[in-house]
Design a protein around this motif. Sequence first.
Motif, PDB file in Angstrom:
ATOM      1  N   ASN A  84       0.829  -1.211   0.000  1.00 39.82           N
ATOM      2  CA  ASN A  84       0.000   0.000   0.000  1.00 39.82           C
ATOM      3  C   ASN A  84       0.860   1.257   0.000  1.00 39.82           C
ATOM      4  O   ASN A  84       0.579   2.225  -0.704  1.00 39.82           O
ATOM      5  N   PHE A  85       1.926   1.229   0.793  1.00 38.48           N
ATOM      6  CA  PHE A  85       2.804   2.397   0.842  1.00 38.48           C
ATOM      7  C   PHE A  85       3.492   2.638  -0.508  1.00 38.48           C
ATOM      8  O   PHE A  85       3.597   3.771  -0.973  1.00 38.48           O
ATOM      9  N   THR A  86       3.936   1.552  -1.149  1.00 38.23           N
ATOM     10  CA  THR A  86       4.594   1.690  -2.448  1.00 38.23           C
ATOM     11  C   THR A  86       3.642   2.298  -3.463  1.00 38.23           C
ATOM     12  O   THR A  86       4.002   3.207  -4.220  1.00 38.23           O
ATOM     13  N   ILE A  87       2.394   1.775  -3.454  1.00 33.83           N
ATOM     14  CA  ILE A  87       1.391   2.308  -4.383  1.00 33.83           C
ATOM     15  C   ILE A  87       1.188   3.799  -4.128  1.00 33.83           C
ATOM     16  O   ILE A  87       1.179   4.622  -5.056  1.00 33.83           O
ATOM     17  N   THR A  88       1.066   4.151  -2.849  1.00 37.26           N
ATOM     18  CA  THR A  88       0.844   5.557  -2.504  1.00 37.26           C
ATOM     19  C   THR A  88       2.012   6.420  -2.979  1.00 37.26           C
ATOM     20  O   THR A  88       1.816   7.489  -3.563  1.00 37.26           O
ATOM     21  N   ALA A  89       3.240   5.940  -2.730  1.00 38.56           N
ATOM     22  CA  ALA A  89       4.416   6.716  -3.126  1.00 38.56           C
ATOM     23  C   ALA A  89       4.410   6.941  -4.631  1.00 38.56           C
ATOM     24  O   ALA A  89       4.643   8.057  -5.122  1.00 38.56           O
ATOM     25  N   LYS A  90       4.116   5.870  -5.393  1.00 36.84           N
ATOM     26  CA  LYS A  90       4.081   5.982  -6.846  1.00 36.84           C
ATOM     27  C   LYS A  90       3.059   7.035  -7.271  1.00 36.84           C
ATOM     28  O   LYS A  90       3.314   7.899  -8.099  1.00 36.84           O
ATOM     29  N   TYR A  91       1.880   6.931  -6.619  1.00 36.41           N
ATOM     30  CA  TYR A  91       0.798   7.859  -6.944  1.00 36.41           C
ATOM     31  C   TYR A  91       1.199   9.300  -6.627  1.00 36.41           C
ATOM     32  O   TYR A  91       0.991  10.205  -7.431  1.00 36.41           O
ATOM     33  N   ASP A 164      -7.815  -2.080 -16.020  1.00 35.25           N
ATOM     34  CA  ASP A 164      -6.477  -2.606 -16.258  1.00 35.25           C
ATOM     35  C   ASP A 164      -5.633  -2.341 -15.011  1.00 35.25           C
ATOM     36  O   ASP A 164      -5.406  -1.201 -14.635  1.00 35.25           O
ATOM     37  N   PRO A 165      -5.170  -3.416 -14.310  1.00 34.51           N
ATOM     38  CA  PRO A 165      -4.487  -3.204 -13.031  1.00 34.51           C
ATOM     39  C   PRO A 165      -3.225  -2.342 -13.159  1.00 34.51           C
ATOM     40  O   PRO A 165      -2.872  -1.624 -12.224  1.00 34.51           O
ATOM     41  N   ASP A 166      -2.547  -2.386 -14.305  1.00 33.66           N
ATOM     42  CA  ASP A 166      -1.319  -1.588 -14.448  1.00 33.66           C
ATOM     43  C   ASP A 166      -1.629  -0.127 -14.737  1.00 33.66           C
ATOM     44  O   ASP A 166      -0.826   0.751 -14.481  1.00 33.66           O
ATOM     45  N   MET A 167      -2.818   0.103 -15.329  1.00 35.26           N
ATOM     46  CA  MET A 167      -3.136   1.443 -15.800  1.00 35.26           C
ATOM     47  C   MET A 167      -3.957   2.233 -14.783  1.00 35.26           C
ATOM     48  O   MET A 167      -3.884   3.466 -14.735  1.00 35.26           O
ATOM     49  N   ALA A 168      -4.710   1.533 -13.959  1.00 33.28           N
ATOM     50  CA  ALA A 168      -5.721   2.191 -13.122  1.00 33.28           C
ATOM     51  C   ALA A 168      -5.136   3.314 -12.268  1.00 33.28           C
ATOM     52  O   ALA A 168      -5.692   4.415 -12.196  1.00 33.28           O
ATOM     53  N   LEU A 169      -3.973   3.038 -11.631  1.00 31.60           N
ATOM     54  CA  LEU A 169      -3.383   4.048 -10.745  1.00 31.60           C
ATOM     55  C   LEU A 169      -3.047   5.315 -11.526  1.00 31.60           C
ATOM     56  O   LEU A 169      -3.287   6.432 -11.062  1.00 31.60           O
ATOM     57  N   TYR A 170      -2.513   5.123 -12.746  1.00 30.59           N
ATOM     58  CA  TYR A 170      -2.155   6.298 -13.555  1.00 30.59           C
ATOM     59  C   TYR A 170      -3.400   7.041 -14.010  1.00 30.59           C
ATOM     60  O   TYR A 170      -3.407   8.262 -14.101  1.00 30.59           O
ATOM     61  N   MET A 235       0.949  16.528   0.569  1.00 31.42           N
ATOM     62  CA  MET A 235       0.154  16.119   1.722  1.00 31.42           C
ATOM     63  C   MET A 235      -1.211  15.619   1.291  1.00 31.42           C
ATOM     64  O   MET A 235      -1.709  14.612   1.787  1.00 31.42           O
ATOM     65  N   GLU A 236      -1.820  16.338   0.350  1.00 29.39           N
ATOM     66  CA  GLU A 236      -3.146  15.957  -0.123  1.00 29.39           C
ATOM     67  C   GLU A 236      -3.096  14.620  -0.857  1.00 29.39           C
ATOM     68  O   GLU A 236      -3.952  13.764  -0.654  1.00 29.39           O
ATOM     69  N   ALA A 237      -2.083  14.480  -1.723  1.00 28.26           N
ATOM     70  CA  ALA A 237      -1.993  13.251  -2.516  1.00 28.26           C
ATOM     71  C   ALA A 237      -1.734  12.056  -1.607  1.00 28.26           C
ATOM     72  O   ALA A 237      -2.228  10.954  -1.865  1.00 28.26           O
ATOM     73  N   PHE A 238      -0.984  12.290  -0.549  1.00 26.46           N
ATOM     74  CA  PHE A 238      -0.652  11.210   0.369  1.00 26.46           C
ATOM     75  C   PHE A 238      -1.902  10.618   1.001  1.00 26.46           C
ATOM     76  O   PHE A 238      -1.999   9.426   1.221  1.00 26.46           O
ATOM     77  N   LYS A 239      -2.855  11.470   1.302  1.00 26.28           N
ATOM     78  CA  LYS A 239      -4.065  10.977   1.964  1.00 26.28           C
ATOM     79  C   LYS A 239      -5.241  10.831   0.996  1.00 26.28           C
ATOM     80  O   LYS A 239      -6.384  10.808   1.430  1.00 26.28           O
ATOM     81  N   THR A 240      -4.954  10.731  -0.305  1.00 26.74           N
ATOM     82  CA  THR A 240      -6.023  10.567  -1.301  1.00 26.74           C
ATOM     83  C   THR A 240      -6.924   9.388  -0.954  1.00 26.74           C
ATOM     84  O   THR A 240      -6.458   8.290  -0.683  1.00 26.74           O
ATOM     85  N   PHE A 241      -8.200   9.647  -0.950  1.00 27.39           N
ATOM     86  CA  PHE A 241      -9.135   8.554  -0.696  1.00 27.39           C
ATOM     87  C   PHE A 241     -10.271   8.564  -1.710  1.00 27.39           C
ATOM     88  O   PHE A 241     -10.422   7.650  -2.511  1.00 27.39           O
ATOM     89  N   ASP A 242     -11.025   9.669  -1.728  1.00 23.26           N
ATOM     90  CA  ASP A 242     -12.295   9.688  -2.450  1.00 23.26           C
ATOM     91  C   ASP A 242     -12.180   9.387  -3.946  1.00 23.26           C
ATOM     92  O   ASP A 242     -12.880   8.520  -4.447  1.00 23.26           O
ATOM     93  N   ILE A 243     -11.272  10.099  -4.646  1.00 20.83           N
ATOM     94  CA  ILE A 243     -11.178   9.899  -6.095  1.00 20.83           C
ATOM     95  C   ILE A 243     -10.891   8.438  -6.409  1.00 20.83           C
ATOM     96  O   ILE A 243     -11.604   7.789  -7.187  1.00 20.83           O
ATOM     97  N   THR A 252      -4.323  -2.773  -7.153  1.00 20.45           N
ATOM     98  CA  THR A 252      -3.157  -1.943  -7.485  1.00 20.45           C
ATOM     99  C   THR A 252      -3.416  -0.468  -7.216  1.00 20.45           C
ATOM    100  O   THR A 252      -2.529   0.350  -7.370  1.00 20.45           O
ATOM    101  N   THR A 253      -4.647  -0.108  -6.863  1.00 18.09           N
ATOM    102  CA  THR A 253      -4.912   1.293  -6.537  1.00 18.09           C
ATOM    103  C   THR A 253      -5.247   1.443  -5.055  1.00 18.09           C
ATOM    104  O   THR A 253      -5.768   2.461  -4.636  1.00 18.09           O
ATOM    105  N   GLU A 254      -4.966   0.397  -4.270  1.00 19.11           N
ATOM    106  CA  GLU A 254      -5.326   0.463  -2.857  1.00 19.11           C
ATOM    107  C   GLU A 254      -4.267   1.272  -2.093  1.00 19.11           C
ATOM    108  O   GLU A 254      -3.268   0.753  -1.641  1.00 19.11           O
ATOM    109  N   MET A 255      -4.502   2.557  -2.001  1.00 17.07           N
ATOM    110  CA  MET A 255      -3.568   3.432  -1.297  1.00 17.07           C
ATOM    111  C   MET A 255      -3.804   3.359   0.193  1.00 17.07           C
ATOM    112  O   MET A 255      -4.810   2.808   0.640  1.00 17.07           O
ATOM    113  N   ILE A 256      -2.906   3.931   0.983  1.00 17.97           N
ATOM    114  CA  ILE A 256      -3.006   3.760   2.431  1.00 17.97           C
ATOM    115  C   ILE A 256      -4.326   4.248   2.997  1.00 17.97           C
ATOM    116  O   ILE A 256      -4.878   3.618   3.893  1.00 17.97           O
TER     117      ILE A 256
END
Lengths: 301, 366
Positions: A84-91, A164-170, A235-243, A252-256
């Motif tokens: 989850n942390f890695t995904i968040t960092a990438k995002y 698409d699991p690879d594309m969704a986060l982007y 800070m905002e991106a780190f705690k992204t939830f709603d979008i 692959t989009t499960e952020m913290i």
Amino acid sequence: MTTLTMTRLDPQSRAARRGMSDISIRNLFIIPTILFLIIFNIFPLLYSLYYSFTDFRASTNAPANWVGLANYRELLNDPFIWTNFTITAKYVIVSVAGQVVVGFGVAMLLNRDIPFKGLITTLLLLPMMLSMAVVGLFWKLLYDPSFGIINYVLGLGRFEWLSDPDMALYAVAITDIWMWSPFVMLLSLAGLSAVPKHLYEAAAIDRAGPLYTFFRITLPLVAPILMIAIIFRTMEAFKTFDIAYIMTSQPTTEMIAIRLYKMAFQEWQTGMSCAFAYIVLIMVVAITNIYVKYLNKVKER
Amino acid sequence: MTTEIELRNIQKWFGSNQVIKDFNLTIAPHEFIVMLGQSGCGKTTTLRAIAGLETIDDGDILIDGEPVQHLKCSDRDIAMVFQSFSLYPHMTVYENIAFPLRATRMGKADIDKAVKEIARILQISDLLDKRPSALSGGDMQRVAIGRALVRQPKAMLMDEPIGALDAKLREQMRAEIKRLHVKQGSTTVYVTHDQVEAMSLADRIVIMHDGKLQQVGRPEEVYLHPANLFVAQFVGSPVMNVADIDIGTADSATEIRLQGSEKGFAFGDAALTGIRRDAPVALGIRPEAVLLSHSKSNDHLSAVTTNIEPLGSHDIVDVKIGGQTLRARTESGFVAGEGQEVWVNLDPEQAHFFDRESGLSLRKAQ
């Protein structure tokens, strides 16, 4: 101390005639705010700190047992949490970098005499004023593989943006860039217009080319305010939830923030999620501190 | 650095407002030209046009015979010192001075040598690590001049470079600019509204008013032989007396009567050659040519002092003759106070006559 510096109440004023002293007026203004802060911010903060050391579950009536650091130990050893942390960092990196490039670029374009500059700026700010949930919902429609306009315009056929699991986060990051670039643009525009014109004239006289002028004059002088924009957006991106939660439910989009939500309100691991929230808090504070240190260094000049 | 700059028929409009009107000037190599005029007279615009920061609507700007009006400022190789200094706030003094060299990709060792050399000349070697915000006004100006000089430009332009400094520092920097110019010998155009600066620095002064060139000449030329009323009243402190006069004869001698006064000053015919008697004429006379005396004599007129400005080295005394006031320069303490009777004469040698309508000097031929 404060009473010494305070202006005395005018004895003729209406408040004085009602028998109020300046101290009672001060209290009237300050106490509600302090009460609000204590009830809604400070108390939950401390309360959850306590729960983070227990095995409390809000879904049961079982009393909370003190477990010490067990929650923290378990969380930090959990490989899924690190995913989850890695995904968040990438995002965070993709989204903030994208916003800075797009926002600063648009600000550069707008920082000159063009017709309808005010109108254009206002229109560009609109995405920022929409609700996150609304943005997530209609970008879901835009991304739709069968009737979405994005695939139609780009000629991508039935490309699966969100499933698409690879594309969704982007795809989520692109939405975030669309929504928040105006914020970076607004701050950059303020910074750019604060660079004195005569410095550009001096640089032209000194025979500096456009690129040299940009990297040696413009960028260093805008850096402090750009840095503030980056701090806010990180800070905002780190705690992204709603979008992300609205647009897709890929692992692959499960952020913290999403993981935290699930842990707290779907799995009802209240104690554990409190500990998790504290880990996230410490990380955000740490990252912000690094930025602020750098900002102060930049501001010294 | 033997650069010649030539301006030919320069015209410049801001909207419907013409700010430079048919401006012609040739600046010789090594020359120190000062453009003098009130604010808004077009002098700064002319300077910026030479630099390339301002376009011109018509005319030619030639540097060493090459027309440059279509070139960007970076291609004209001209340095400029701004009134606001325009130092780069985020760079040290060293980086500021090195900026023009780094911008043109000069070698590191050469840059270091050039910067240190210019810092030594300007006596700012110990400031090289500081930022502009830590400098005093005079040092900031030195750095700005250093940044302009370091790349040995074809010509140096200065836009009121010491206008923002306090009086004492201004005097000091004035001397320093003169010393530097003597040493470096670069062709320099300097803009100011301060005539003392202009007189003390210039090889030639260019006086502008309302976008038009009024007179070009060496400082003493401009002072002694002003071409028109504007120049006469702009150059010199205190300002030249200007009075409407009638020219008449009394006791078979030519006489100059200030309007409103019954008696006149006897002027030799020689002083009045070539001056038409029928058109309205104004007399211009500098305070040092208004002679005061305590003793009555025939060629002096009686007058009453109305105001005294003691200036230490000399006094400025206002005297009233008829309805008009003349300012006279006397040794200090010559007149004790206001309301005294003194005897006044004018020095015909130092008198100027101007056509009231055109403002032109009537003795331009001399």
